[in-house]
Design a protein around this motif. Structure first.
Motif, PDB file in Angstrom:
ATOM      1  N   CYS A 135      -4.380  -0.148   0.082  1.00 39.78           N
ATOM      2  CA  CYS A 135      -5.059  -1.267   0.723  1.00 39.78           C
ATOM      3  C   CYS A 135      -6.515  -0.880   1.026  1.00 39.78           C
ATOM      4  N   CYS A 143       0.164   3.178   3.815  1.00 39.67           N
ATOM      5  CA  CYS A 143       0.585   2.564   5.084  1.00 39.67           C
ATOM      6  C   CYS A 143       1.761   1.615   4.914  1.00 39.67           C
ATOM      7  N   CYS A 181       0.848  -1.186   0.000  1.00 43.32           N
ATOM      8  CA  CYS A 181       0.000   0.000   0.000  1.00 43.32           C
ATOM      9  C   CYS A 181       0.892   1.247   0.000  1.00 43.32           C
ATOM     10  N   CYS A 227      -6.905   1.768   3.984  1.00 39.74           N
ATOM     11  CA  CYS A 227      -6.580   3.149   3.615  1.00 39.74           C
ATOM     12  C   CYS A 227      -7.622   3.702   2.650  1.00 39.74           C
TER      13      CYS A 227
HETATM   14 ZN   LIG Z   1      -2.835   1.087   3.432  1.00 37.43          ZN
END
Ligand SMILES: [Zn+2]
Ligand SMILES: [Zn+2]
Ligand SMILES: [Zn+2]
Length: 244
Positions: free
Chosen positions: A50, A31, A28, A53
């Protein structure tokens, strides 16, 4: 007086199934966690996000990317803030550069006086209702044979070029096209002009986002581009002059 308004350039993120590749797992962008099941991608951009997020993080009102909480109060991501044109003088210079470029490359001409106005609150400046989740970037207002392009101040440079070209296209339409044409044609042509300017000013990322938009602006753009591929620029101009 009437106004034509360009809504925010950020298209909705589209969910896609991630390929379950153990050898080359996706991470991601926000993150940095390995994405296990589904990833999310903004059409036209290469990064992956992801599910957490995508769902929970606030989105940048200019590019649509999920942002960390630290950037959220501004509603604009660090990337877009770094590209912001904060000087009104610089915005004016860019206006003249975009205008000159469109005159040279697309043979667009404007006989009316068109002035540029920058504002911190576009809906208020042009008297429209702002939509939540959108950021109105620019509008073209016409009063008789005088036009005003109203722009949100401190736009990222690429979005400023795009919006200037888009609104200059509406100014050209106001002078050269019958008003009967549909929103799809009007916005499609304005986006086609904006895409030419983005290409001319080497703004590849903004061009990719514009080309992949899923809304009326994206559909209209792809319709005009198809017309161009079949009948050339002449075909595009004769169609819009007729007021399709
Ligand atoms: Zn993420
Ligand atoms: Zn428009
Ligand atoms: Zn952004």
């Amino acid at each position: 007086m009437f106004g034509l308004v360009l809504a925010a350039a950020s298209g909705p993120s589209v969910a896609q199934e991630a390929e379950a590749s153990q050898a080359n797992p996706l991470r991601c962008e926000l993150c940095k966690q390995i994405i296990k099941k589904h990833y999310y991608k903004i059409p036209g951009l290469s990064e992956f996000y992801c599910e957490t997020c995508h769902q929970a993080a606030p989105k940048c009102l200019f590019c649509g990317r999920p942002m960390s909480g630290a950037q959220a109060p501004e509603k604009v991501c660090a990337r877009c803030r770094a590209k912001a044109v904060t000087s009104p003088e610089e915005a004016r210079q860019l206006y003249h550069q975009v205008r000159d470029w469109l005159e040279g490359d697309l043979n667009l001409a404007w006989s009316w006086t068109i002035s540029l106005r920058l504002t911190s609150d576009l809906p208020e400046a042009v008297g429209i209702e702002g939509k939540s989740g959108f950021r109105e970037l620019g509008a073209f207002l016409r009063e008789g044979e005088t036009g005003t392009i109203v722009l949100l101040e401190a736009l990222p440079r690429d979005l400023l070029i795009e919006t200037l070209a888009h609104e200059l296209a509406h100014a050209w339409q106001a002078e050269n096209c019958p008003p009967k044409s549909t929103l799809l044609w009007k916005e499609g042509f304005a986006q086609w002009v904006a895409a030419k300017a983005l290409d001319g000013f080497n703004c590849e990322e903004a061009l990719a986002i514009l080309e992949h938009r899923q809304d009326l602006y994206g559909k209209g753009y792809r319709m005009i581009r198809e017309l161009e591929s079949k009948h050339g620029r002449e075909g595009v101009f004769s169609a819009v002059r007729e007021g399709r």
